[in-house]
Every structure is written in C-alpha cells, then in structure tokens.
Design a protein around this motif. Structure first.
Motif, PDB file in Angstrom:
ATOM      1  N   GLY A  41     -13.000 -27.271  -5.401  1.00 20.97           N
ATOM      2  CA  GLY A  41     -12.936 -26.206  -4.735  1.00 20.97           C
ATOM      3  C   GLY A  41     -11.265 -25.809  -4.441  1.00 20.97           C
ATOM      4  O   GLY A  41     -11.105 -24.630  -3.968  1.00 20.97           O
ATOM      5  N   ASP A  42     -10.255 -26.716  -4.660  1.00 26.61           N
ATOM      6  CA  ASP A  42      -9.072 -26.232  -4.457  1.00 26.61           C
ATOM      7  C   ASP A  42      -8.243 -27.197  -5.301  1.00 26.61           C
ATOM      8  O   ASP A  42      -7.464 -28.051  -5.116  1.00 26.61           O
ATOM      9  CB  ASP A  42      -8.684 -26.929  -3.066  1.00 26.61           C
ATOM     10  N   LYS A  43      -8.264 -26.671  -6.545  1.00 23.54           N
ATOM     11  CA  LYS A  43      -7.508 -27.416  -7.793  1.00 23.54           C
ATOM     12  C   LYS A  43      -5.991 -27.044  -7.699  1.00 23.54           C
ATOM     13  O   LYS A  43      -5.210 -28.207  -8.005  1.00 23.54           O
ATOM     14  CB  LYS A  43      -8.166 -26.944  -9.106  1.00 23.54           C
ATOM     15  N   ALA A  44      -5.625 -26.094  -7.172  1.00 21.35           N
ATOM     16  CA  ALA A  44      -4.170 -25.599  -7.219  1.00 21.35           C
ATOM     17  C   ALA A  44      -3.487 -26.502  -6.220  1.00 21.35           C
ATOM     18  O   ALA A  44      -2.341 -27.199  -6.492  1.00 21.35           O
ATOM     19  CB  ALA A  44      -4.191 -24.018  -6.806  1.00 21.35           C
ATOM     20  N   ALA A  45      -4.075 -26.904  -5.086  1.00 25.14           N
ATOM     21  CA  ALA A  45      -3.549 -27.794  -3.927  1.00 25.14           C
ATOM     22  C   ALA A  45      -3.455 -29.099  -4.406  1.00 25.14           C
ATOM     23  O   ALA A  45      -2.379 -29.883  -4.313  1.00 25.14           O
ATOM     24  CB  ALA A  45      -4.329 -27.470  -2.667  1.00 25.14           C
ATOM     25  N   VAL A  46      -4.423 -29.668  -5.272  1.00 26.80           N
ATOM     26  CA  VAL A  46      -4.558 -30.928  -5.756  1.00 26.80           C
ATOM     27  C   VAL A  46      -3.388 -31.178  -6.747  1.00 26.80           C
ATOM     28  O   VAL A  46      -2.688 -31.919  -6.865  1.00 26.80           O
ATOM     29  CB  VAL A  46      -5.761 -31.419  -6.255  1.00 26.80           C
ATOM     30  N   SER A  47      -3.442 -30.269  -7.570  1.00 30.96           N
ATOM     31  CA  SER A  47      -2.315 -30.061  -8.795  1.00 30.96           C
ATOM     32  C   SER A  47      -1.026 -30.086  -8.460  1.00 30.96           C
ATOM     33  O   SER A  47       0.103 -30.836  -8.660  1.00 30.96           O
ATOM     34  CB  SER A  47      -2.538 -28.984  -9.753  1.00 30.96           C
ATOM     35  N   GLU A  48      -0.639 -29.496  -7.130  1.00 25.99           N
ATOM     36  CA  GLU A  48       0.596 -29.378  -6.519  1.00 25.99           C
ATOM     37  C   GLU A  48       1.018 -30.829  -5.891  1.00 25.99           C
ATOM     38  O   GLU A  48       2.093 -31.344  -6.170  1.00 25.99           O
ATOM     39  CB  GLU A  48       0.791 -28.278  -5.416  1.00 25.99           C
ATOM     40  N   GLU A  49       0.093 -31.406  -5.270  1.00 23.13           N
ATOM     41  CA  GLU A  49       0.431 -32.694  -4.791  1.00 23.13           C
ATOM     42  C   GLU A  49       0.368 -33.842  -5.734  1.00 23.13           C
ATOM     43  O   GLU A  49       1.402 -34.589  -5.696  1.00 23.13           O
ATOM     44  CB  GLU A  49      -0.698 -33.025  -3.958  1.00 23.13           C
ATOM     45  N   VAL A  50      -0.174 -33.733  -6.814  1.00 27.52           N
ATOM     46  CA  VAL A  50      -0.110 -34.598  -7.819  1.00 27.52           C
ATOM     47  C   VAL A  50       1.332 -34.414  -8.466  1.00 27.52           C
ATOM     48  O   VAL A  50       2.015 -35.406  -9.003  1.00 27.52           O
ATOM     49  CB  VAL A  50      -1.225 -34.363  -8.918  1.00 27.52           C
TER      50      VAL A  50
END
Length: 226
Positions: A41-50
């Motif tokens: 549901g929120d790939k963009a936020a996960v990618s930024e934190e990674v």
C-alpha cells in the motif's frame, strides 16, 4: 595490480564485498521494521526509508545513495493466502458495519412509527372515553328530567283525583295485569256504572276491582257491584 600487469582480470576491490554486505544488512533491517501490508500500500514511503538506512550504512565508505526502488514484492504462498483472508475479513467487517448502520436507521424509523401509532391510539381511546362519559352525562340528565316530569305529573294527577299516589300506582299495576290477562286494556268505570272515565272524572273516590277484572274508581263510601 592485475590491470597493471596487463591481464584481463578486473581490478580487485577488497571493500566492495564489505559495502554490499553493509547495504544488504541495512536494507533488511529497514524492511523488517515495516508491516507486510506497507509493501503493497505504501511502496514509496518504504523505499525512502530503506534509502536513508542504506545511505547511513555506506556513508562512512564515501558512497552516496541517490535512490532505492522496490521492483517487486514476493511472499510465500501461505503468506499470500493469509493476506487474501485478511482482505476478505476486512471486507466482511465493513459490510457488517454498513448493515448495522442500515438496521439502526430502520429501527429508528420503526420506533418513530410506533410512537406515532401509540399517540394516535391513546388519543382515540381518550376521545372514545370522553364520548362515553358525555353520553352517560346526557342520559343521566335526560333520566333526571323524565323522572321529575313523571313525579310532577303524578302529583298533579293525585291532586286532581284527590287520591294517594300509592292507590294510583296500584291501579296502574292492576290495569296492566288485567290487560295482559284479557289481551286488551281495561277502562276505568265511574262509581255509578256510567260511561268509562279516566283522569279526574270522579273526585274523592277510591279504587276497586270487580269479579270481571275491571278496575274502577268508586266514590267515597260506595261499594263495587258485581
């Protein structure tokens, strides 16, 4: 050294394996801190934190991490089935909430209708009770007026005949009894045997009954002839 010797082998970089392990460890640690549904549901936020985690791990090596992109998310079949069941469960919960809201509105409408019916029934019952009460009062007034009129008529009649009310009522009862026996009303005869008379034709008389059942008003001191 290999390139300096003129060989075809690539340049040996001892720190490359260490940086890859550090980047992989930082990425896996960041992945583990997110719930599973966040990857869908929120790939963009996960990618930024990674990206921030990897950049912090490789910063000491002089490596600048510009972006991290999640290309695909693969989960085991059991997890996939669990996710599907969770989605179906959430859908059922949402439908149940809407169904509950709908029934709450229907119950409210039925409650309002029942309250209106109750008020209408109470109003109708009060109206019927008031009508019965008014009718009873009217009948009581009419009965009172009738009784007063009958008493006044009886007083006038007893005054005209100069007889008591008890004798007059006794005559009325005997006359009805004779009428029921013979099938016709008996006339009141005068004491002298003349024409039949009612009312005040004879004054100062008394009532008498002959053998034939006729009721007569006899003058004072006279006897009924058979």
């Amino acid at each position: 050294e290999a390139e300096a010797a003129g060989g075809d082998s690539p340049l040996l970089r001892p720190a490359e394996r260490v940086m890859r392990q550090a980047a992989r460890s930082a990425a896996l640690t960041s992945f583990a801190s997110h719930p599973l549904h966040a990857f869908f549901g929120d790939k963009a936020a996960v990618s930024e934190e990674v990206r921030l985690a990897v950049a912090q791990a490789l910063g000491s090596y002089g490596v600048l991490v510009e972006a991290v992109q999640l290309v695909a998310v693969e989960v085991p079949p059991s997890v996939d089935q669990m996710l599907m069941e969770a989605a179906v469960t959430r859908l059922r919960i949402e439908l149940t909430k809407r169904y509950k809201t709908m029934w709450a509105a229907a119950l409210l409408i039925r409650t309002m209708v029942a309250e209106q019916n109750r008020r209408a029934t109470v109003a109708a019952a009060r109206g019927a009770a008031a009508a019965v009460s008014e009718g009873a009062k009217a009948r009581a007034v009419r009965t009172g007026q009738t009784v007063r009129a009958e008493l006044e008529a009886l007083t006038n009649l007893t005054g005209s005949l100069r007889t008591s009310a008890v004798e007059l009522l006794s005559y009325r009862w005997l006359d009805g009894l004779a009428a029921a026996k013979r099938g016709r009303a008996m006339l009141v005869r005068s004491g002298g045997g003349g024409p039949a008379a009612r009312g005040g034709a004879t004054k100062g008389g008394r009532l008498g009954v002959g053998d034939d059942g006729a009721v007569s008003i006899l003058p004072a001191g006279a006897r009924r002839r058979s």
